[in-house]
Design a protein around this motif. Structure first.
Motif, PDB file in Angstrom:
ATOM      1  N   GLU A 197       0.766  -1.188   0.029  1.00 13.42           N
ATOM      2  CA  GLU A 197       0.093   0.093  -0.105  1.00 13.42           C
ATOM      3  C   GLU A 197       1.082   1.372   0.108  1.00 13.42           C
ATOM      4  OE1 GLU A 197      -2.653  -0.060   3.349  1.00 13.42           O
ATOM      5  OE2 GLU A 197      -3.786  -1.741   2.306  1.00 13.42           O
ATOM      6  N   PHE A 198       1.987   1.174   0.574  1.00 14.12           N
ATOM      7  CA  PHE A 198       2.956   2.357   0.806  1.00 14.12           C
ATOM      8  C   PHE A 198       3.672   2.530  -0.359  1.00 14.12           C
ATOM      9  CE2 PHE A 198       7.096   4.290   1.548  1.00 14.12           C
ATOM     10  CZ  PHE A 198       6.899   5.516   1.974  1.00 14.12           C
ATOM     11  N   MET A 199       3.681   1.601  -1.305  1.00 19.81           N
ATOM     12  CA  MET A 199       4.422   1.858  -2.695  1.00 19.81           C
ATOM     13  C   MET A 199       3.275   2.314  -3.500  1.00 19.81           C
ATOM     14  SD  MET A 199       7.557   1.038  -2.141  1.00 19.81           S
ATOM     15  CE  MET A 199       7.996   1.221  -3.969  1.00 19.81           C
ATOM     16  N   PHE A 200       2.203   1.821  -3.404  1.00 23.89           N
ATOM     17  CA  PHE A 200       1.083   2.191  -4.088  1.00 23.89           C
ATOM     18  C   PHE A 200       0.818   3.755  -3.972  1.00 23.89           C
ATOM     19  CE2 PHE A 200      -3.430   3.199  -4.785  1.00 23.89           C
ATOM     20  CZ  PHE A 200      -3.546   2.662  -6.061  1.00 23.89           C
ATOM     21  N   ILE A 201       0.989   4.145  -2.658  1.00 21.31           N
ATOM     22  CA  ILE A 201       0.523   5.541  -2.523  1.00 21.31           C
ATOM     23  C   ILE A 201       1.721   6.351  -2.955  1.00 21.31           C
ATOM     24  CG2 ILE A 201       0.230   7.227  -0.410  1.00 21.31           C
ATOM     25  CD1 ILE A 201      -2.222   5.339  -1.196  1.00 21.31           C
ATOM     26  N   ASN A 202       3.061   6.003  -2.720  1.00 20.19           N
ATOM     27  CA  ASN A 202       4.203   6.756  -3.419  1.00 20.19           C
ATOM     28  C   ASN A 202       3.769   6.803  -4.994  1.00 20.19           C
ATOM     29  OD1 ASN A 202       5.253   7.465  -1.190  1.00 20.19           O
ATOM     30  ND2 ASN A 202       6.655   5.391  -1.163  1.00 20.19           N
TER      31      ASN A 202
END
Length: 454
Positions: A197-202
């Protein structure tokens, strides 16, 4: 919302830029929140799940030794001579398992009190309950083992009881190991999920800014394009109306745009007003032309076409007839009409003419044309009708007039003459033949139909 759509382009662009900055701010705040969440979960992995995995490793080894011990003890018959200190061996392994399990309990309780276990809290509490059940089964096994070692002859039922307790103890330990492994896998899964999710948000941080920027550009271009197309459409309508002489097609304007603040919207509305005013003028002009045409081509009293329209229509019919289309002509005249005027007055005479005209129209087809040639004389053009059919129409007209019973007008009769197109006819020749047939009806006593050549 509607006010925003009607706002000026400067205001729209400014609002969209504020929206873009707000989106970026929200994404950054959400990313910080996700980072803290991942950090918290990594701490749980390091302080809870890794120590519990160490417990799993040692406990599995001790459980394997316990299986070997039970198998040997069973094979050798359970005698103390064959087995050196079985109770001591079992106590040592039980103490080691208890130490490991107490360590697991302490890890869980400590982190629950410090609120470091974020997820699967109920599963951790279930693990504590299973550890407590294991201790209970361990005590039962110790008592059963002591009983077997204290008797000389071990019965089959004693062995079954010991094996049942050993099975419960083994199953309890298996459940503990399974739950600890499941919790570790669940923690790893949660951590991996939040990392994704963090990579997606980035990724969304950059992609979102790009998309909103593109949407902003596309929206501005689209707004300008739509406005210009509307204006261009209105100009095309004006050109089409001028070329065809038809009213201008005026598109409806939404009430929400009655006072647009958009610069192009104001220009469009001004053009719309001009187009609407021009359209109204053209409609009024066309209506005046239509009324004028009615006055020029129709008899005001009877509603039949006049002599001017006859001159125009007979030429059309002759042109069509020369190409192979037949038509016929009926000449009608009210019998003794001068006597009606002299006896009842001209107002009654006009009423008779009006009645006669309306009666004729009811007896004719939509394609048939009725003309008032002058005074009480009328002509009927019957397209695509031969002489025989035209004669039947004339007889039907006379029958209808003869059966009239109207107190407002005196009874009257009509005479008719019928002719049909012949090759080489002109407007004068066919009309002359119909007049001669009409004259013959008058000579033969009136109120009758005479066809040409009869």
């Amino acid at each position: 919302m509607l006010q925003w759509f009607n706002a000026s382009l400067n205001r729209k662009i400014g609002s969209l830029f504020v929206l873009l900055l707000s989106f970026l701010f929200v994404v950054i705040i959400f990313s910080i929140y996700k980072l803290r969440l991942i950090d918290f979960e990594m701490k749980q992995v390091s302080e809870v799940d890794i120590p519990l995995n160490e417990v799993i490793g040692h406990a599995e080894m001790l459980q394997l030794k316990q299986h070997i011990f039970m198998e040997q003890f069973r094979r050798l018959g359970g005698s103390n001579e064959s087995f050196s200190s079985p109770e001591t061996q079992f106590d040592q392994r039980r103490d080691a398992l208890s130490t490991l399990l107490n360590r697991a309990v302490n890890i869980i309780n400590k982190n629950v009190e410090r609120h470091k276990i974020r997820f699967e809290l109920l599963e951790h509490e279930a693990l504590l309950s299973e550890i407590e059940a294991f201790h209970q089964h361990s005590d039962d096994f110790e008592r059963q083992l002591g009983h077997i070692l204290s008797v000389q002859n071990i019965s089959e039922s004693d062995w079954r009881d010991l094996e049942n307790v050993a099975f419960l103890l083994d199953r309890s330990m298996g459940n503990i190991l399974t739950q600890i492994e499941s919790l570790s896998l669940e923690a790893a899964k949660y951590t991996e999920k939040h990392e994704r999710e963090f990579m997606f948000i980035n990724g969304m941080l950059g992609a979102g800014a790009l998309v909103i920027g593109l949407l902003l550009t596309v929206y501005i271009i689209q707004v300008i394009r739509i406005r210009i197309l509307r204006i261009h459409h209105q100009v095309d309508n004006i050109h089409e109306s001028i070329e065809t002489g038809t009213p201008i097609k005026v598109s409806s304007v939404d009430e929400s745009e009655s006072n647009p603040q958009d610069e192009l919207g104001e220009l469009e509305q001004d053009l719309q007003k001009v187009v609407r005013r021009l359209s109204d003028e053209m409609v009024s002009r066309m209506e005046a032309e239509r009324q004028l045409m009615v006055l020029v081509t129709k008899d005001k009293l009877t509603g039949a076409y006049n002599r001017h329209k006859w001159d125009e229509q007979i030429k059309v019919s002759l042109d069509l007839a020369q190409r192979g289309t037949v038509f016929s002509l009926i000449m009608l005249d009210i019998d003794c009409f001068k006597k009606i005027n002299d006896q009842f007055g001209h107002q009654v005479g006009d009423a008779v003419l009006q009645f006669f005209g309306s009666s004729l129209l009811q007896c004719l087809r939509k394609s048939d044309l009725l003309f008032r040639m002058g005074g009480e004389e009328f002509a009927v053009l019957l397209p695509q009708q031969p002489l025989e059919k035209a004669t039947q129409v004339a007889e039907r007209i006379l029958e209808s007039i003869e059966m009239t019973d109207d107190d407002r007008i005196p009874p009257f009769t009509v005479s008719a003459g019928v002719s049909t197109y012949r090759s080489g006819d002109d407007d004068n020749s066919i009309l002359t033949r119909a007049d001669k047939a009409l004259y013959q009806s008058k000579l033969n006593g009136r109120n009758r139909v005479t066809s040409e050549g009869a």
